[in-house]
Design a protein around this motif. Structure first.
Motif, PDB file in Angstrom:
ATOM      1  N   GLY A 113       0.688  -1.326  -0.074  1.00  0.00           N
ATOM      2  CA  GLY A 113      -0.170  -0.024  -0.053  1.00  0.00           C
ATOM      3  C   GLY A 113       0.978   1.265   0.030  1.00  0.00           C
ATOM      4  O   GLY A 113       1.787   1.373  -0.278  1.00  0.00           O
ATOM      5  N   LYS A 114       0.228   2.352   0.249  1.00  0.00           N
ATOM      6  CA  LYS A 114       0.838   3.555   0.270  1.00  0.00           C
ATOM      7  C   LYS A 114       1.919   3.995   1.463  1.00  0.00           C
ATOM      8  O   LYS A 114       1.468   3.433   2.606  1.00  0.00           O
ATOM      9  N   PRO A 115       3.076   4.591   1.264  1.00  0.00           N
ATOM     10  CA  PRO A 115       3.792   5.048   2.388  1.00  0.00           C
ATOM     11  C   PRO A 115       2.949   5.766   3.513  1.00  0.00           C
ATOM     12  O   PRO A 115       2.240   6.583   3.361  1.00  0.00           O
ATOM     13  N   GLY A 116       3.034   5.397   4.861  1.00  0.00           N
ATOM     14  CA  GLY A 116       2.258   6.140   5.711  1.00  0.00           C
ATOM     15  C   GLY A 116       3.121   7.345   6.532  1.00  0.00           C
ATOM     16  O   GLY A 116       4.457   7.377   6.197  1.00  0.00           O
ATOM     17  N   THR A 117       2.627   8.277   6.802  1.00  0.00           N
ATOM     18  CA  THR A 117       2.908   9.367   7.407  1.00  0.00           C
ATOM     19  C   THR A 117       3.126   9.619   8.837  1.00  0.00           C
ATOM     20  O   THR A 117       3.480  10.517   9.500  1.00  0.00           O
ATOM     21  N   ASP A 118       2.399   8.499   9.536  1.00  0.00           N
ATOM     22  CA  ASP A 118       2.317   8.455  11.143  1.00  0.00           C
ATOM     23  C   ASP A 118       3.680   7.846  11.598  1.00  0.00           C
ATOM     24  O   ASP A 118       3.958   6.726  11.476  1.00  0.00           O
ATOM     25  N   THR A 119       4.549   8.748  12.147  1.00  0.00           N
ATOM     26  CA  THR A 119       5.732   8.670  12.719  1.00  0.00           C
ATOM     27  C   THR A 119       5.879   7.681  13.855  1.00  0.00           C
ATOM     28  O   THR A 119       6.641   6.711  13.951  1.00  0.00           O
ATOM     29  N   SER A 120       4.737   7.345  14.566  1.00  0.00           N
ATOM     30  CA  SER A 120       4.628   6.520  15.638  1.00  0.00           C
ATOM     31  C   SER A 120       4.735   5.072  14.939  1.00  0.00           C
ATOM     32  O   SER A 120       5.021   4.249  15.747  1.00  0.00           O
ATOM     33  N   LEU A 121       3.963   5.047  13.925  1.00  0.00           N
ATOM     34  CA  LEU A 121       4.060   3.573  13.179  1.00  0.00           C
ATOM     35  C   LEU A 121       5.521   3.041  13.013  1.00  0.00           C
ATOM     36  O   LEU A 121       6.048   1.688  13.251  1.00  0.00           O
ATOM     37  N   SER A 122       6.330   4.149  12.631  1.00  0.00           N
ATOM     38  CA  SER A 122       7.749   3.868  12.398  1.00  0.00           C
ATOM     39  C   SER A 122       8.445   3.512  13.596  1.00  0.00           C
ATOM     40  O   SER A 122       9.131   2.567  13.829  1.00  0.00           O
ATOM     41  N   ALA A 123       8.322   4.365  14.585  1.00  0.00           N
ATOM     42  CA  ALA A 123       8.877   3.938  15.944  1.00  0.00           C
ATOM     43  C   ALA A 123       8.554   2.619  16.561  1.00  0.00           C
ATOM     44  O   ALA A 123       9.105   1.991  17.119  1.00  0.00           O
ATOM     45  N   TRP A 124       7.114   2.103  16.405  1.00  0.00           N
ATOM     46  CA  TRP A 124       6.632   0.993  16.862  1.00  0.00           C
ATOM     47  C   TRP A 124       7.451  -0.137  16.091  1.00  0.00           C
ATOM     48  O   TRP A 124       7.734  -1.146  16.838  1.00  0.00           O
TER      49      TRP A 124
END
Length: 316
Positions: A113-124
């Motif tokens: 899917g599309k790249p996400g913009t929520d930085t909390s997902l990356s941190a998780w």
């Protein structure tokens, strides 16, 4: 070449050197698609760094064209390791590695899917990766940011002064790296130059691995995560959200002893290595076209202090 509109336009406007590179990548892709009956019509080149990423809309999959077989196999093993430890990661479409006559390797992945913009997902995702005991994966390579750092420098269209400077800068940082006081033990790390690229297909959220996992120190990933929010100019991401989320998932037996990564005494050294690595990625691409050549020369000149740098140097 049966490629999509964007890739077709690129091939018409770019340099012969880059057309040859994309053409060889596409040939490896088509041969791999034939082996598994995947439809490569209208394939689009999404990215060509750090490896070639192709979208295959007719089959709803992504394909990665790797420079060597070992990297491709390590990437699949890394995705399997993350899945075993319940880390959200894009799954391989199949576990095969298809090798072309010129040594390029192709792997296929489910479209995340599309790249996400929520930085909390990356941190998780990053925090859960760091919680994996590296002893569970003895095959992981040791993280060494200097191992192939200067690859391609001799062939790059730079003058001798620029090459000399990059070698001296790498040697200086290598010496400083050797004396770093790491506050946490070895961990499984992403080893990239920015935040983990999480994607969202509307149902699942997951990491799309582009580089093999490595055994190293999690501080590298935490410094690299600040690259867009603090090292580069322009719109900044909310790094506080990233930091708060990461700390909420960090290992209880190995907590960070600093409130944020910029407070760590080794931050500046690792930050400068991340920046030099990013500049060298630009240098290796300088042969592709005139724009890439000017960009590489300018960024090296900025490192030397000749011009204001197009980044913020990670001020604390």
């Amino acid at each position: 070449m049966s490629v999509g509109a964007r890739t077709g336009t690129l091939l018409k406007t770019t340099t012969p050197a880059r057309r040859l590179d994309v053409g060889a990548s596409f040939e490896a892709l088509t041969r791999a698609c034939a082996a598994i009956a995947a439809d490569f019509r209208w394939a689009e080149l999404v990215s060509d760094s750090p490896n070639h990423l192709w979208s295959l809309p007719a089959s709803q999959v992504l394909a990665l064209v790797h420079p060597d077989v070992d990297e491709a196999r390590a990437l699949i093993k890394g995705a399997e390791l993350l899945q075993q430890h319940q880390v959200a990661v894009t799954s391989p479409w199949n576990n095969d590695v298809h090798v072309s006559a010129d040594g390029r390797a192709v792997t296929f992945w489910r479209d995340p899917g599309k790249p996400g913009t929520d930085t909390s997902l990356s941190a998780w995702v990053t925090a859960l990766t760091h919680r994996i005991d590296p002893r569970a994966a003895p095959w992981l390579r040791e993280h060494d940011p200097f191992g192939r750092l200067l690859d391609g420098l001799d062939a790059a269209p730079l003058n001798d002064a620029a090459r000399w400077f990059l070698r001296e800068r790498a040697a200086q940082l290598h010496e400083e790296w050797a004396y770093l006081d790491w506050p946490t033990p070895d961990a499984v790390i992403l080893g990239a130059l920015r935040m983990a690229p999480c994607h969202d297909d509307g149902v699942h959220v997951g990491l799309l691995l582009r580089r093999p996992l490595q055994r190293g120190h999690r501080e590298w990933d935490l410094v690299a995560a600040r690259r867009r929010s603090e090292l580069l100019t322009g719109q900044r991401e909310d790094h506080r959200t990233y930091a708060d989320t990461y700390l909420s998932y960090e290992r209880n037996d190995q907590p960070l002893n600093h409130p944020y990564i910029g407070a760590w005494s080794g931050y500046q050294v690792v930050r400068d290595i991340v920046v030099l690595t990013a500049v060298m990625d630009t240098v290796r691409r300088a042969h592709l076209d005139a724009h890439s050549r000017r960009r590489a020369a300018h960024r090296v000149a900025c490192l030397r202090g000749a011009y204001p740098a197009p980044w913020n140097w990670g001020q604390r």
